[in-house]
Design a protein around this motif. Structure first.
Motif, PDB file in Angstrom:
ATOM      1  N   ARG A 291      15.077  55.267  74.090  1.00  0.00           N
ATOM      2  CA  ARG A 291      15.250  56.717  74.064  1.00  0.00           C
ATOM      3  C   ARG A 291      16.579  57.074  73.409  1.00  0.00           C
ATOM      4  O   ARG A 291      17.561  56.339  73.506  1.00  0.00           O
ATOM      5  CB  ARG A 291      15.207  57.301  75.479  1.00  0.00           C
ATOM      6  CG  ARG A 291      16.272  56.795  76.419  1.00  0.00           C
ATOM      7  CD  ARG A 291      16.357  57.633  77.687  1.00  0.00           C
ATOM      8  NE  ARG A 291      16.717  59.016  77.388  1.00  0.00           N
ATOM      9  CZ  ARG A 291      16.984  59.930  78.335  1.00  0.00           C
ATOM     10  NH1 ARG A 291      16.916  59.597  79.608  1.00  0.00           N
ATOM     11  NH2 ARG A 291      17.320  61.159  77.983  1.00  0.00           N
ATOM     12  N   ASP A 292      16.575  58.180  72.670  1.00  0.00           N
ATOM     13  CA  ASP A 292      17.787  58.756  72.095  1.00  0.00           C
ATOM     14  C   ASP A 292      18.599  57.730  71.309  1.00  0.00           C
ATOM     15  O   ASP A 292      19.798  57.567  71.521  1.00  0.00           O
ATOM     16  CB  ASP A 292      18.651  59.364  73.206  1.00  0.00           C
ATOM     17  CG  ASP A 292      17.958  60.520  73.896  1.00  0.00           C
ATOM     18  OD1 ASP A 292      18.057  61.648  73.396  1.00  0.00           O
ATOM     19  OD2 ASP A 292      17.307  60.287  74.931  1.00  0.00           O
ATOM     20  N   SER A 293      17.931  57.052  70.399  1.00  0.00           N
ATOM     21  CA  SER A 293      18.586  56.033  69.568  1.00  0.00           C
ATOM     22  C   SER A 293      18.187  56.241  68.113  1.00  0.00           C
ATOM     23  O   SER A 293      17.099  56.762  67.821  1.00  0.00           O
ATOM     24  CB  SER A 293      18.197  54.625  70.040  1.00  0.00           C
ATOM     25  OG  SER A 293      18.633  54.409  71.369  1.00  0.00           O
TER      26      SER A 293
ATOM     27  N   ARG B 102      27.178  59.025  77.533  1.00  0.00           N
ATOM     28  CA  ARG B 102      26.589  58.597  76.264  1.00  0.00           C
ATOM     29  C   ARG B 102      27.650  57.965  75.361  1.00  0.00           C
ATOM     30  O   ARG B 102      28.739  58.493  75.201  1.00  0.00           O
ATOM     31  CB  ARG B 102      25.953  59.778  75.543  1.00  0.00           C
ATOM     32  CG  ARG B 102      24.904  60.493  76.380  1.00  0.00           C
ATOM     33  CD  ARG B 102      24.199  61.544  75.576  1.00  0.00           C
ATOM     34  NE  ARG B 102      23.261  62.303  76.422  1.00  0.00           N
ATOM     35  CZ  ARG B 102      22.313  63.097  75.948  1.00  0.00           C
ATOM     36  NH1 ARG B 102      22.196  63.265  74.639  1.00  0.00           N
ATOM     37  NH2 ARG B 102      21.515  63.741  76.769  1.00  0.00           N
TER      38      ARG B 102
ATOM     39  N   PHE C  71      20.575  55.551  74.068  1.00  0.00           N
ATOM     40  CA  PHE C  71      21.769  56.036  73.358  1.00  0.00           C
ATOM     41  C   PHE C  71      22.546  54.880  72.731  1.00  0.00           C
ATOM     42  O   PHE C  71      23.758  54.750  72.922  1.00  0.00           O
ATOM     43  CB  PHE C  71      22.676  56.803  74.321  1.00  0.00           C
ATOM     44  CG  PHE C  71      21.985  57.910  75.056  1.00  0.00           C
ATOM     45  CD1 PHE C  71      21.729  59.119  74.430  1.00  0.00           C
ATOM     46  CD2 PHE C  71      21.581  57.746  76.366  1.00  0.00           C
ATOM     47  CE1 PHE C  71      21.078  60.148  75.113  1.00  0.00           C
ATOM     48  CE2 PHE C  71      20.931  58.767  77.053  1.00  0.00           C
ATOM     49  CZ  PHE C  71      20.680  59.969  76.423  1.00  0.00           C
TER      50      PHE C  71
ATOM     51  N   GLU D  32       8.444  63.481  68.685  1.00  0.00           N
ATOM     52  CA  GLU D  32       9.321  63.502  69.854  1.00  0.00           C
ATOM     53  C   GLU D  32       9.153  62.239  70.688  1.00  0.00           C
ATOM     54  O   GLU D  32      10.122  61.592  71.071  1.00  0.00           O
ATOM     55  CB  GLU D  32       9.032  64.739  70.706  1.00  0.00           C
ATOM     56  CG  GLU D  32       9.731  64.761  72.056  1.00  0.00           C
ATOM     57  CD  GLU D  32      11.239  64.781  71.945  1.00  0.00           C
ATOM     58  OE1 GLU D  32      11.897  64.290  72.884  1.00  0.00           O
ATOM     59  OE2 GLU D  32      11.760  65.271  70.931  1.00  0.00           O
TER      60      GLU D  32
ATOM     61  N   SER E 217      12.798  60.675  71.363  1.00  0.00           N
ATOM     62  CA  SER E 217      14.015  61.259  70.783  1.00  0.00           C
ATOM     63  C   SER E 217      14.708  60.269  69.850  1.00  0.00           C
ATOM     64  O   SER E 217      15.928  60.109  69.882  1.00  0.00           O
ATOM     65  CB  SER E 217      14.977  61.715  71.897  1.00  0.00           C
ATOM     66  OG  SER E 217      14.368  62.684  72.713  1.00  0.00           O
ATOM     67  N   CYS E 218      13.928  59.630  69.019  1.00  0.00           N
ATOM     68  CA  CYS E 218      14.472  58.743  67.983  1.00  0.00           C
ATOM     69  C   CYS E 218      14.297  59.426  66.625  1.00  0.00           C
ATOM     70  O   CYS E 218      14.339  60.659  66.561  1.00  0.00           O
ATOM     71  CB  CYS E 218      13.789  57.378  68.048  1.00  0.00           C
ATOM     72  SG  CYS E 218      14.137  56.464  69.593  1.00  0.00           S
TER      73      CYS E 218
END
Length: 639
Positions: free
Chosen positions: A554-556, A474, A530, A616, A580-581
Motif C-alpha cells: 500500500r502507498d508505495s 510515513r 509507504f 486505486e 494507492s500505488c
C-alpha cells in the motif's frame, strides 16, 4: 481431472507451483499445497494438519468401480490415513491414479485458503469424506478498512454444498467470511454430529445466528468467536444450550459487544465439566468472573472479561470476594487474556498463576510499566506475550529480564496516529533481542527506530520466522542517524534464515528490497507500506523470492513495470494486493490477458469513476473457476 488434482494446491501455501496447464485432461501421472493462545507458535498460523484417521464407511460399489486391485488399495488407504501434512498428501496424490483416488478418499480435513480459488462443487467432487473444513475469504488488508465491507466472501454457497455433501461434518473454521444467520441455521440443522465452530474476523450475523448453533448442535465442543462482529438481535443465545451436562470444551465470545444472560452463563459453565477454554466479553465484571472461576477451576485458558467492577454499585455490606484464592485454585491455568476495561488495583489477584503461564495477553489493558513489573517478574515460563505500548520501553526491559522462553511478542499502539510520540522505541526492541534469544515471532508498533536495534535483533534472535516492524510515521528514517532503514531490514533477511513472514515500513529505498530479493528465499508473506523508490524495488522481490505466496503493498511508488516483472510467478502465489500505488488500468488489463487463469479485480472507491485510468486497488488471485459471479458494482474483473 488435472484441474481436480490442483484443488488443494490452488488454495494453500505450497512449496510447489500448481501446474500451468489447467485444461481438462487425463488423471495425474508421475510427473505432475489477533488471537492469543497458549499453543506453540506456528509461524503464519495456517499449518493445520490435513487428515486424521477416520472410519467413514466406504461401499463395496465404490471400491469395485474405482479399484481393480482392492487389497492393494485398501492397504494404501490405511497408510494414507496417517499422513497428516497437506503438502505431503498433495505429493502423494501425484504418484499415480490409484494414489490420487486413495488420497481423496482418505482426506478428512479440507483447507481452502481463498474461497474464490475453487468452487464448492469442485471441492465436493474431489473429496468425498471430509469431516473438517477451513475456509478463508477476504485478504488481510480488509482488517484495516482498505476493502469495502460488502466485497464478497460469502459463506452461503459453501454451506449449501457442505450440507448436501458431508453429512458427517464435525468442524468448520472460517476467517474473514461474510456469514448470515440463515447460514448458521443451515449449518446447525444439517450436521447431527457437529462439534466445532470457529469464526475469526467474520461479519454479517447476529445473536440470532448464535442461538441456532447453541440450541441445535447438541454435541458442540467448541464455539470460538474471535475478533468477529456480532449484531445484537436481543436474543438470549447463552440460555439456549441444551439442559444437562454439555460437551463444551471451549467457549470464546470476548468480541461479542452486547450484554449476555450471566445467570444462564453461570449455569452453563457449571454443567460443562470438560470446559477448558473460556473467554468472556467486557460485560462480565470481576465479581461475575469470580463466580465462574469457582465453578470451573479446571480451566486452562481464561479471558477475564472486563476485569473491573460492575457499573452498578454493589450493595452496602457486601464483602469483596477473595479473587486471589479463586485464581490460586485454578492450578491448570496457562493462558490469560481479557482485561477489557481493567482496574489495575485488581492485578495482584493474578499473581498466584503467573509462574505457570505460557501465554499472557494484555493487548486491551492500559497498564504502566510499574503495574506490569510485579506480574511479569514471575512469568518465567511465558512463551507468548501481547501488550499495549503503554508499558513503555521500561516494561519491555522487564519482560526481557524475566521471560527467557519467550517465542512470540506483539506490541500494539494505544494511539495509532502518525504525529504522536510513541512510548516504545528501539530501546525496548533491543532489550527484547538481548534477553529473549528464543524469539520466533514479533509484531512491533512504534514511532521511531534505528538500524542498530534491528541489526541487533537479527544477530541475537536467529530463530525468527516472523518479523513485522510497523513504524507508524510515513517514511521515517533511522532517528539516530537520519539514514534509511535499509541496513536494518537487510540484516533481518540476511541473518534470520528461517524467516517466512516480513512486514517492512519506515524510510526504505530500493536497496532494502534488493536485500529481500537476495536473501529472503523462504519468505512466503510480505507486507509493504509507504516504502521504496521505484519499480526496481518490487522487481527485486518478485524475481528473488521463489516461495512468495502473499504480497500486500500500500502507498508505495510501484507501477505497471513493477507489476509486469512478476508474470513468471503469479500462478504460484495465493494473492497480490496493491492499493494507492501507481498502477494503470491498461497495465492491469495486460496482466489479465497474459494470465487467463488469474482473476484480476480492480476495486474502486465510492467517488471514483469507472473510466479513470488510475487503479486505486488491485487484488489478484489464482483460481480454477475464473471470475466470480457475485462481484459488486464497485469491482471490475478484467479479462
Amino acid at each position: 481431472m488435472r484441474q481436480d488434482l490442483t484443488v488443494q494446491q490452488m488454495s494453500e501455501d505450497d512449496d510447489r507451483s500448481p501446474p500451468l496447464d489447467l485444461r481438462c485432461g487425463a488423471a495425474p501421472s508421475i510427473n505432475k499445497a489477533r488471537n492469543c493462545s497458549g499453543e506453540a507458535v506456528s509461524g503464519s498460523g495456517s499449518s493445520t494438519s490435513s487428515s486424521k484417521p477416520v472410519s467413514v464407511p466406504v461401499t463395496d460399489t465404490e471400491y469395485q468401480s474405482q479399484y481393480p486391485d482392492q487389497v492393494l488399495e485398501i492397504v494404501l488407504e490405511n497408510v494414507l490415513q496417517f499422513l497428516t501434512s497437506r503438502r505431503d498428501r498433495n505429493a502423494a496424490s501425484l504418484v499415480c491414479k490409484s494414489w490420487w483416488r486413495a488420497e481423496a478418499l482418505t482426506r478428512s480435513e479440507l483447507f481452502i485458503g481463498n474461497c474464490y480459488a475453487v468452487s464448492p462443487d469442485r471441492a465436493r467432487g474431489r473429496f468425498r469424506r471430509v469431516r473438517s473444513v477451513v475456509l478463508k475469504g477476504k485478504p488481510r488488508f480488509a482488517d484495516f478498512n482498505l476493502m469495502p465491507p460488502d466485497w464478497g466472501a460469502h459463506f452461503g454457497p459453501w454451506v449449501c454444498v457442505l450440507a448436501n455433501a458431508y453429512p458427517w461434518l464435525e468442524k468448520v473454521y472460517l476467517k474473514r467470511m461474510s456469514i448470515t444467520d440463515d447460514d448458521l441455521a443451515l449449518l446447525a440443522e444439517s450436521f447431527s454430529g457437529f462439534k466445532e465452530l470457529t469464526l475469526v474476523c467474520c461479519e454479517g450475523f447476529g445473536t440470532c445466528g448464535l442461538a441456532f448453533i447453541a440450541s441445535k448442535c447438541r454435541q458442540l465442543r467448541v464455539l470460538d468467536l474471535i475478533e468477529t462482529e456480532v449484531t445484537d438481535d436481543e436474543v438470549d443465545w447463552i440460555s439456549l444450550f441444551p439442559e444437562g451436562e454439555t460437551c463444551l470444551e471451549s467457549l470464546i465470545f470476548d468480541c461479542v459487544d452486547c450484554a449476555i444472560n450471566f445467570e444462564a452463563l453461570e449455569k452453563l459453565v457449571a454443567r460443562s465439566p470438560f470446559l477448558r477454554k473460556l473467554r468472556l466479553n467486557r460485560h462480565v465484571s470481576i465479581r461475575q468472573l469470580y463466580r465462574l472461576m469457582v465453578r470451573a477451576p479446571q480451566l486452562t485458558h481464561l479471558g477475564t472479561g472486563k476485569y473491573g467492577p460492575a457499573e452498578v454499585a454493589q450493595r452496602q455490606g457486601d464483602t469483596e470476594p477473595d479473587y486471589i484464592a479463586a485464581f490460586a485454585a485454578c492450578k491448570s491455568l496457562v493462558c490469560l487474556s481479557g482485561f477489557r476495561e481493567i482496574t489495575p488495583d485488581y492485578l495482584s489477584a493474578i499473581y498466584p498463576v503467573c509462574a505457570n503461564l505460557t501465554s499472557l495477553n494484555f493487548s486491551y489493558a492500559t497498564i504502566t510499566a510499574d503495574q506490569l513489573k510485579p506480574v511479569i517478574c514471575n512469568c518465567h515460563k511465558l512463551q507468548i506475550f501481547w501488550a499495549l505500548d503503554s508499558i513503555c520501553d521500561e516494561g519491555l526491559q522487564a519482560v526481557a529480564a524475566t521471560c527467557k522462553e519467550l517465542r512470540e511478542l506483539r506490541v500494539f499502539p494505544m494511539n495509532a496516529q502518525e504525529d504522536v510520540e510513541g512510548p516504545v522505541s528501539e530501546v525496548g526492541l533491543q532489550a527484547i533481542s538481548e534477553g529473549c534469544r528464543k524469539l520466533q515471532s514479533i509484531l512491533y508498533f512504534c514511532q521511531r527506530m534505528t538500524n542498530a536495534a534491528v541489526i541487533a535483533m537479527s544477530s541475537n534472535c536467529l530463530e525468527l520466522e516472523v518479523f513485522r516492524l510497523c513504524i507508524m510515521g510515513r517514511h521515517r528514517p533511522d532517528h539516530a542517524t537520519g539514514e534509511a532503514m535499509d541496513e536494518g531490514f537487510g540484516a533481518i533477511v540476511r541473518n534470520c534464515r528461517k524467516l517466512t513472514r516480513l512486514a517492512v515500513s519506515g524510510l526504505l529505498t530500493d536497496r532494502a528490497f534488493g536485500y529481500i530479493g537476495k536473501y529472503g528465499k523462504l519468505i512466503r508473506t510480505l507486507s509493504v507500506a509507504f516504502a521504496g523508490d521505484s519499480d526496481m524495488g518490487l522487481k527485486y522481490v518478485l524475481e528473488g523470492c521463489p516461495k512468495l505466496q502473499k504480497l500486500e503493498i500500500r502507498d508505495s511508488p510501484f507501477g505497471d513495470a513493477a507489476l509486469h516483472s512478476g508474470l513468471h510467478h503469479y500462478y504460484n502465489m495465493r494473492f497480490l494486493w496493491m492499493s494507492s500505488c501507481r498502477l494503470t488500468r491498461q497495465g492491469c488489463q495486460e496482466i489479465a490477458q497474459a494470465m487467463p487463469r488469474l482473476v484480476v479485480e480492480v476495486i474502486r472507491s465510492d467517488d471514483e469513476e469507472e473510466t479513470d485510468n488510475y487503479v486505486e486497488t488491485l487484488y489478484m488471485y489464482r483460481s480454477l473457476e475464473g471470475p466470480r459471479h457475485d462481484a459488486p458494482k464497485f469491482v471490475t474483473i478484467l479479462r
